[in-house]
Design a protein around this motif. Sequence first.
Motif, short mmCIF file in Angstrom:
data_model
loop_
_atom_site.label_atom_id
_atom_site.label_comp_id
_atom_site.label_asym_id
_atom_site.label_seq_id
_atom_site.Cartn_x
_atom_site.Cartn_y
_atom_site.Cartn_z
N ARG A 198 56.52 -6.25 -27.40
CA ARG A 198 57.09 -6.91 -28.60
C ARG A 198 56.29 -7.56 -29.57
O ARG A 198 56.45 -7.55 -30.98
CB ARG A 198 58.10 -8.00 -28.05
CG ARG A 198 59.06 -8.74 -29.03
CD ARG A 198 59.77 -7.78 -29.83
NE ARG A 198 60.79 -8.69 -30.75
CZ ARG A 198 60.66 -8.12 -32.17
NH1 ARG A 198 59.95 -7.08 -32.49
NH2 ARG A 198 61.18 -8.85 -32.88
N VAL A 199 55.40 -7.99 -29.11
CA VAL A 199 54.21 -8.93 -29.93
C VAL A 199 53.58 -7.70 -30.90
O VAL A 199 53.50 -8.12 -31.99
CB VAL A 199 53.12 -9.62 -29.12
CG1 VAL A 199 52.14 -10.25 -29.87
CG2 VAL A 199 53.91 -10.79 -28.49
N GLY A 200 53.38 -6.72 -30.30
CA GLY A 200 52.67 -5.72 -30.93
C GLY A 200 53.72 -5.15 -31.98
O GLY A 200 53.15 -4.91 -33.39
N ALA A 201 54.68 -4.92 -31.78
CA ALA A 201 55.77 -4.31 -32.91
C ALA A 201 56.14 -5.54 -33.68
O ALA A 201 56.03 -4.98 -34.99
CB ALA A 201 57.26 -4.38 -31.98
N ARG A 202 56.11 -6.84 -33.49
CA ARG A 202 56.34 -7.66 -34.41
C ARG A 202 55.11 -7.81 -35.24
O ARG A 202 55.24 -7.98 -36.69
CB ARG A 202 56.73 -9.13 -33.97
CG ARG A 202 56.99 -10.16 -34.73
CD ARG A 202 58.15 -9.70 -35.64
NE ARG A 202 58.53 -10.82 -36.46
CZ ARG A 202 58.99 -10.73 -37.60
NH1 ARG A 202 59.21 -9.53 -38.26
NH2 ARG A 202 58.99 -11.75 -38.58
N PHE A 203 54.08 -7.66 -35.03
CA PHE A 203 52.89 -7.63 -35.62
C PHE A 203 52.66 -6.55 -36.94
O PHE A 203 52.46 -6.41 -37.96
CB PHE A 203 51.50 -7.60 -34.83
CG PHE A 203 50.14 -7.64 -35.52
CD1 PHE A 203 49.70 -8.76 -36.15
CD2 PHE A 203 49.51 -6.16 -35.53
CE1 PHE A 203 48.45 -8.56 -36.83
CE2 PHE A 203 48.37 -6.16 -36.30
CZ PHE A 203 47.65 -7.49 -36.90
N ASN A 259 52.58 -6.81 -40.72
CA ASN A 259 51.75 -6.08 -41.15
C ASN A 259 52.28 -5.22 -42.67
O ASN A 259 51.83 -5.19 -43.68
CB ASN A 259 50.72 -5.34 -40.31
CG ASN A 259 49.45 -4.74 -41.15
OD1 ASN A 259 48.72 -5.57 -41.79
ND2 ASN A 259 49.09 -3.64 -40.65
N ALA A 260 53.32 -4.47 -42.01
CA ALA A 260 53.92 -3.45 -42.93
C ALA A 260 54.38 -4.45 -44.24
O ALA A 260 54.17 -4.14 -45.42
CB ALA A 260 54.88 -2.81 -42.31
N GLU A 261 55.20 -5.47 -43.99
CA GLU A 261 55.40 -6.29 -45.11
C GLU A 261 54.61 -6.92 -46.01
O GLU A 261 54.71 -6.92 -47.21
CB GLU A 261 56.26 -7.59 -44.43
CG GLU A 261 57.76 -7.25 -43.84
CD GLU A 261 58.16 -8.39 -43.02
OE1 GLU A 261 57.68 -9.34 -43.08
OE2 GLU A 261 59.13 -8.19 -42.42
N LEU A 262 53.52 -7.18 -45.29
CA LEU A 262 52.25 -7.73 -46.12
C LEU A 262 51.66 -6.65 -46.98
O LEU A 262 51.44 -6.87 -48.11
CB LEU A 262 51.12 -8.30 -45.41
CG LEU A 262 51.60 -9.79 -44.48
CD1 LEU A 262 50.42 -10.00 -43.64
CD2 LEU A 262 51.77 -10.61 -45.65
N MET A 263 51.59 -5.45 -46.60
CA MET A 263 51.15 -4.19 -47.06
C MET A 263 51.97 -4.01 -48.27
O MET A 263 51.63 -3.48 -49.52
CB MET A 263 50.92 -3.02 -46.14
CG MET A 263 49.64 -3.18 -45.23
SD MET A 263 48.05 -3.12 -45.65
CE MET A 263 47.87 -1.78 -46.10
N ASN A 264 53.24 -3.95 -48.06
CA ASN A 264 54.04 -3.67 -49.25
C ASN A 264 54.16 -4.77 -50.18
O ASN A 264 54.09 -4.21 -51.40
CB ASN A 264 55.58 -3.62 -48.63
CG ASN A 264 56.10 -2.32 -47.64
OD1 ASN A 264 55.37 -1.36 -47.97
ND2 ASN A 264 56.96 -2.42 -46.95
N ALA A 265 53.92 -5.91 -49.82
CA ALA A 265 53.94 -7.14 -50.96
C ALA A 265 52.74 -6.76 -51.86
O ALA A 265 52.79 -7.15 -52.98
CB ALA A 265 54.01 -8.40 -50.16
#
Length: 91
Positions: free
Chosen positions: A71-76, A80-86
């Motif tokens: 779960r921690v890995g999935a949340r990370f 990370n995907a949100e930051l890359m999109n931003a």
Amino acid sequence: MDFSNFNAAEQAHMTKVIEKRQMQDFLRLYANLVEKCFNTCCNDFTSKVLSSKEDQCVANCAEKFLKHSERVGARFAEINAELMNAAQNKS
């Protein structure tokens, strides 16, 4: 990661570095799992084998630990995907 700008030797080197890091991360995860579950569950050292209670405790501990790590890995990955999109949207 995109290594398309690297030559073949650099790509091979980066692949080895990443694989080594992944193995280190896996071994660290495994060592933490063993330490946590052993310290939590293994209390009776008068026998060579685990009692049924200890065995069940280890199984539950390992399952919870791995689910938590997953779960921690999935949340990370989500963050990370949100930051890359931003970052892409800013460009």
